[in-house]
Design a protein around this motif. Structure first.
Motif, short mmCIF file in Angstrom:
data_model
loop_
_atom_site.label_atom_id
_atom_site.label_comp_id
_atom_site.label_asym_id
_atom_site.label_seq_id
_atom_site.Cartn_x
_atom_site.Cartn_y
_atom_site.Cartn_z
N TYR A 661 0.80 -1.22 0.00
CA TYR A 661 0.00 0.00 0.00
C TYR A 661 0.84 1.27 0.00
O TYR A 661 0.31 2.35 -0.27
CB TYR A 661 -0.92 0.01 1.23
N THR A 662 2.10 1.17 0.30
CA THR A 662 2.92 2.38 0.42
C THR A 662 4.20 2.28 -0.41
O THR A 662 5.18 2.94 -0.10
CB THR A 662 3.30 2.61 1.89
N ARG A 663 4.23 1.43 -1.44
CA ARG A 663 5.42 1.29 -2.27
C ARG A 663 5.65 2.56 -3.08
O ARG A 663 4.79 3.00 -3.84
CB ARG A 663 5.26 0.10 -3.20
N GLY A 664 6.77 3.21 -2.93
CA GLY A 664 7.11 4.41 -3.69
C GLY A 664 6.60 5.67 -3.06
O GLY A 664 7.26 6.71 -3.10
N ASN A 665 5.39 5.67 -2.50
CA ASN A 665 4.84 6.85 -1.82
C ASN A 665 3.80 6.38 -0.82
O ASN A 665 3.44 5.21 -0.80
CB ASN A 665 4.22 7.84 -2.83
N VAL A 666 3.32 7.32 -0.03
CA VAL A 666 2.35 6.99 1.01
C VAL A 666 0.96 7.50 0.65
O VAL A 666 0.07 7.52 1.50
CB VAL A 666 2.81 7.57 2.36
N LEU A 667 0.77 7.94 -0.61
CA LEU A 667 -0.57 8.35 -1.02
C LEU A 667 -1.48 7.14 -1.09
O LEU A 667 -1.06 6.05 -1.47
CB LEU A 667 -0.52 9.03 -2.39
N GLY A 668 -2.73 7.35 -0.72
CA GLY A 668 -3.68 6.26 -0.75
C GLY A 668 -5.11 6.77 -0.64
O GLY A 668 -5.37 7.88 -0.15
N ARG A 669 -6.05 5.95 -1.12
CA ARG A 669 -7.46 6.35 -1.13
C ARG A 669 -8.22 5.62 -0.05
O ARG A 669 -7.96 4.45 0.22
CB ARG A 669 -8.08 6.04 -2.49
N ILE A 670 -9.15 6.37 0.57
CA ILE A 670 -10.08 5.75 1.50
C ILE A 670 -11.51 6.05 1.01
O ILE A 670 -11.74 7.04 0.30
CB ILE A 670 -9.89 6.27 2.93
N ILE A 671 -12.41 5.20 1.37
CA ILE A 671 -13.82 5.33 0.99
C ILE A 671 -14.66 5.33 2.26
O ILE A 671 -14.53 4.42 3.09
CB ILE A 671 -14.26 4.18 0.07
N VAL A 672 -15.50 6.39 2.40
CA VAL A 672 -16.37 6.51 3.58
C VAL A 672 -17.82 6.37 3.10
O VAL A 672 -18.35 7.26 2.42
CB VAL A 672 -16.18 7.85 4.29
N PRO A 673 -18.51 5.25 3.40
CA PRO A 673 -19.92 5.10 2.99
C PRO A 673 -20.86 5.80 3.97
O PRO A 673 -20.56 5.88 5.17
CB PRO A 673 -20.10 3.59 3.00
N VAL A 674 -22.00 6.29 3.47
CA VAL A 674 -23.00 6.93 4.31
C VAL A 674 -24.36 6.81 3.62
O VAL A 674 -24.45 6.78 2.40
CB VAL A 674 -22.65 8.42 4.56
N GLY A 675 -25.40 6.68 4.44
CA GLY A 675 -26.75 6.57 3.88
C GLY A 675 -27.67 7.62 4.50
O GLY A 675 -27.51 8.00 5.66
N VAL A 676 -28.64 8.12 3.71
CA VAL A 676 -29.63 9.10 4.19
C VAL A 676 -31.02 8.56 3.92
O VAL A 676 -31.21 7.63 3.11
CB VAL A 676 -29.43 10.47 3.51
N ALA A 677 -31.98 9.13 4.63
CA ALA A 677 -33.35 8.64 4.52
C ALA A 677 -33.95 9.00 3.16
O ALA A 677 -33.54 9.98 2.52
CB ALA A 677 -34.21 9.21 5.64
N TYR A 678 -34.89 8.19 2.71
CA TYR A 678 -35.61 8.48 1.48
C TYR A 678 -36.37 9.79 1.64
O TYR A 678 -36.90 10.07 2.72
CB TYR A 678 -36.57 7.34 1.14
N GLY A 679 -36.40 10.58 0.58
CA GLY A 679 -37.04 11.89 0.61
C GLY A 679 -36.06 13.02 0.83
O GLY A 679 -36.45 14.20 0.74
N LYS A 730 -2.50 7.15 7.85
CA LYS A 730 -3.40 7.82 8.79
C LYS A 730 -4.85 7.70 8.35
O LYS A 730 -5.70 8.49 8.77
CB LYS A 730 -3.02 9.29 8.90
N GLY A 731 -5.12 6.69 7.51
CA GLY A 731 -6.48 6.54 6.98
C GLY A 731 -7.52 6.28 8.04
O GLY A 731 -8.65 6.76 7.97
N LEU A 732 -7.17 5.53 9.08
CA LEU A 732 -8.15 5.19 10.12
C LEU A 732 -8.58 6.44 10.89
O LEU A 732 -9.77 6.65 11.15
CB LEU A 732 -7.55 4.15 11.07
N SER A 733 -7.62 7.29 11.25
CA SER A 733 -7.97 8.51 11.98
C SER A 733 -8.74 9.47 11.09
O SER A 733 -9.68 10.15 11.56
CB SER A 733 -6.71 9.18 12.51
N VAL A 734 -8.38 9.56 9.79
CA VAL A 734 -9.12 10.44 8.87
C VAL A 734 -10.56 9.94 8.71
O VAL A 734 -11.52 10.73 8.73
CB VAL A 734 -8.40 10.51 7.51
N ARG A 735 -10.74 8.64 8.57
CA ARG A 735 -12.08 8.08 8.43
C ARG A 735 -12.94 8.41 9.66
O ARG A 735 -14.11 8.77 9.55
CB ARG A 735 -11.98 6.56 8.22
#
Length: 780
Positions: A661-679, A730-735
């Motif tokens: 995950y960190t070969r060459g650099n420490v850049l990386g993507r994280i995905i944060v899912p979220v849901g909202v009510a209908y309407g 630091k993905g866990l703390s950012v999430r």
């Protein structure tokens, strides 16, 4: 004592050998003189009537010649090797019918003649060496056979009352002769007048000896008590050094008294021999008493043998009695030197001393065999104390067995076997006690020099352990002499050691081993210095990443050690081409039994060269995430996020699938899912999520964060916030922080985050109604 005399004679023979070799190296061996000596020795061996003393003298002379021949056989070795290499360079001798240039033929003849001329003295010396070696072997075989026969000879039993009267008469006669000699010399006016002329020296020596004998031990104890104010390590070292005065001062006093008597001239041959042996006997008594005090001291910080406190007094007493019996036997040997007692008399007068020695040896062994760890120093020393306890019990069992076997054999008639069993056991216990005491002193001295805390275990250092090993090795020749080995046996071992061994056509001597060790150590040190310079000064100033720097330093270390080993072996004289057969055999073993190790080793080299992973990388192997901490030639150590180490064979990293995950650099993507009510207004939700992502410091704007409207879920409208972080570690703390901000903003905006809801449909509700009515109509 006999052992001391044997050690001194051995040293004298060694000095004679060195002097002879030094004088012979200038002119080479005198083969005519050697031929005369060899013929004389071989004639004596054929007759088989030479005494042991003559055989020993002849052997020492032949051994000097053999050492000289060994030196001569190694002469011109470098020049001979050069000539042989020159001949090899000319190529093989042409076969019949083939011709070669006349210049090459002439040069080959010149080199061959020169090689034969230089090899002739070497071959002559080698032939003489083999002859001397064979003669020495024959002498040793004869002497050993005679010793074995004499040792196992069945003599008269000391328990036979028929021998007691004659034995008592012979002993009384010997003592009477000694007393008569003293009276006769005292009655001589000439000797008395001579003694009067030496009266000042006699009075001075006698006064000095009396003071040292009566007050010396007290002075040493007083000085030792002055160390109580020091710390433990300094106090232990001071006490040990001062306690030596308890031996040296009384010994000096006894020596002064004996010199006073000898200076007077009143001592005859019998008494002179007795007085000359008296300082040695005093050394035995005082030395064993001193060893017993240190080995069985009441203070646990001083005692080196793990005995129960109530048993230490017994052990000290038994040791003193054994020392006195040992000295009494020495006194009896002095009488035997002047009076040729019969075998029956010897058996009767020696057996009581042997029986008492065996008895007290048995009792001392029983004390050691019953050693307990309760409250002893061994209980506080862990494994070292347990080993010392087991060793003490082993010594105790051996002493008990020997203390019984010796007197029993002597009672049957094997007096020499019994004496050769009990008395060497007593001397061996003294030597072992000296080793333990000296090792304890070295431990305390090491702790004092290194300034260790007083409460720290002194056995933690490597130097004290090595010192104990060296002391044990140094004591082996002494123990061998105690148990009946001849000085010639030890000199023979030393000769074999100097001679070395031969592999193929190459002979290796101790000097070759020394060269190998020194060269390898120097190469190893240079390699470590180069690694340190690269790690601290050169590589940090380059653009190579940390993983690459580590790979370079590790590779140089392996190459440096390999080159140092090759150079050391070559300089030691080992022809590497002669190892081809060994290498072939090893290759077969590697192919069958070591293929996994070799596979991991090659994979480790690949990892260090290609560097698909480096130290500090975040990787995933077999579903386990972790950080690479160390890459060796066999395996890689990964520290998981649960803070435990996972050792992965290098072959798995090369042949398997690894996510870095960190070969060459420490850049990386994280995905944060979220849901909202209908309407809920989806555009509004997208805008809020985008603002939250852009406002975070760890989120990059290029590429920019993106909000994905994934679709319509069963319970909510599903979104994902996808962000590229500056440091994915630091993905866990950012999430966590992003989730907090989403909850806060949705609460402010009145946006509902739904939870799962389910409708329950009853297939036959009337059945449930009927069951309820029955329950209501039931009697209470």
């Amino acid at each position: 004592m006999p052992i001391l005399r044997r050690v001194l004679s051995w040293a004298l023979v060694a000095l004679m050998c060195l002097a002879f070799q030094a004088s012979a190296q200038d002119n080479g061996p005198d083969y005519a003189a050697w031929e005369r000596l060899a013929s004389e020795v071989e004639a004596d061996l054929e007759l088989g009537q030479a005494s042991d003393l003559r055989l020993e003298n002849l052997r020492s002379q032949v051994a000097i010649w053999r050492d000289n021949f060994l030196e001569a056989s190694e002469a011109n070795a470098a020049r001979i090797e050069t000539l042989q290499s020159q001949l090899d360079a000319l190529g093989p001798v042409p076969e019949e019918g083939q011709e070669e240039a006349s210049e090459i033929t002439q040069r080959r003849k010149e080199l061959t003649d020169r090689l034969a001329f230089l090899s002739a003295p070497v071959k002559q010396a080698d032939e003489a060496y083999r002859r001397a070696n064979g003669v020495i072997g024959e002498i040793d075989d004869i002497i050993r056979a005679r010793q074995a026969d004499a040792l196992l000879e069945l003599g008269p039993s000391p328990l036979n009352p028929a021998h007691w009267g004659q034995a008592w008469e012979d002993l009384r006669s010997s003592l009477s002769k000694s007393w008569a000699e003293l009276e006769r010399r005292w009655a001589s006016d000439l000797l008395r007048n001579k003694a009067k002329t030496q009266l000042p020296a006699i009075i001075l020596l006698a006064a000095l000896g009396f003071v040292l004998l009566t007050r010396g031990r007290g002075w040493a104890r007083s000085l030792a008590r002055g160390a109580d104010k020091f710390g433990r390590n300094r106090r232990a070292v001071w006490r040990f050094l001062i306690s030596l005065g308890q031996i040296l001062l009384p010994m000096a006093g006894i020596y002064a008294l004996t010199q006073a008597v000898l200076v007077s001239g009143l001592a005859g041959p019998r008494w002179s021999l007795f007085l000359e042996s008296l300082p040695v006997w005093a050394a035995v008594l005082l030395g064993i008493h001193w060893l017993a005090e240190w080995a069985f001291n009441d203070d646990d910080s001083i005692a080196v043998m793990p005995l129960a406190p109530e048993e230490r007094v017994k052990a000290r007493w038994f040791s003193d009695v054994l020392a006195a019996l040992y000295v009494a036997r020495g006194l009896l040997e002095v009488l035997i030197q002047y009076d040729r007692f019969s075998a029956e008399t010897l058996a009767v007068i020696e057996y009581p001393l042997l029986l008492l020695s065996g008895l007290y040896l048995f009792r001392l062994g029983r004390v050691r065999n019953d050693a307990a760890m309760v409250g002893s120093k061994a209980a506080k020393e862990g494994d070292a104390g347990l080993f010392r306890l087991r060793f003490a019990r082993l010594l105790g069992r051996a002493a008990m067995v020997l203390g019984v076997v010796g007197p029993v054999l002597a009672a049957i008639g094997y007096l020499r076997v019994g004496s050769a069993t009990v008395y060497p056991a007593i001397a061996s216990l003294a030597v072992i006690g000296a080793i333990l005491v000296l090792q304890s002193f070295i431990n305390d001295l090491y702790a004092l020099i290194t300034r260790q805390p007083d409460d720290q275990n002194e056995n933690e250092g490597l130097l004290p352990v090595l010192a104990g090993f060296i002391l044990t090795i140094a004591s082996l020749p002494i123990l061998a002499l105690i148990w009946g080995a001849r000085e010639a046996d030890l000199t023979e071992l030393w000769t074999r050691f100097r001679e070395g061994f031969q592999i193929g056509e190459t002979r290796f001597s101790p000097s070759d081993f020394l060269v190998v060790v020194v060269v390898f150590v120097l190469g190893y040190m240079l390699t470590r210095l180069l690694q340190g310079a690269l790690r601290s000064s050169v590589l940090p100033r380059t653009k190579i990443d940390q993983g690459g720097q580590t790979a370079i330093v590790s590779g140089i270390g392996y190459i440096g050690i390999f080159v140092a080993a090759i150079v050391a072996i070559t300089m030691g004289g080992l022809d590497l081409s002669s190892l081809a057969i060994v290498a072939g055999a090893l290759s077969v073993g590697i192919g069958f039994g070591l293929q996994n190790i070799v596979s991991n080793f090659v994979s480790g080299i690949i990892l260090l060269i290609e560097r698909p992973i480096s130290e500090g990388d975040w990787i995933e192997v077999n579903g386990v995430h972790g950080t690479v901490r160390d890459i060796s030639v066999r395996s890689t150590r990964i520290e998981t996020f649960d803070r435990y180490d996972m050792i992965v064979p290098n072959a798995d990293l090369v042949s398997g699938t690894v996510s870095n995950y960190t070969r060459g650099n420490v850049l990386g993507r994280i995905i944060v899912p979220v849901g909202v009510a209908y309407g809920t207004d989806t555009r509004r939700v997208e805008k809020i999520l985008m603002n939250i992502a852009r406002d975070h410091d760890m989120v990059l704007m290029n590429p920019a964060p993106y909000v994905v409207f994934r679709g319509f879920g069963a319970d909510s409208l599903d979104f994902e916030v996808r962000m590229i972080l500056r440091d994915v570690n630091k993905g866990l703390s950012v999430r966590t922080e992003i989730n907090h901000q989403i909850a806060e903003r949705f609460t402010e905006e009145g946006i509902e985050i739904p939870f799962a809801q389910r409708d329950v449909w009853l297939r036959n509700p009337e059945a449930l109604t009927g069951e309820a009515n029955k329950d209501e109509g039931a009697p209470e």
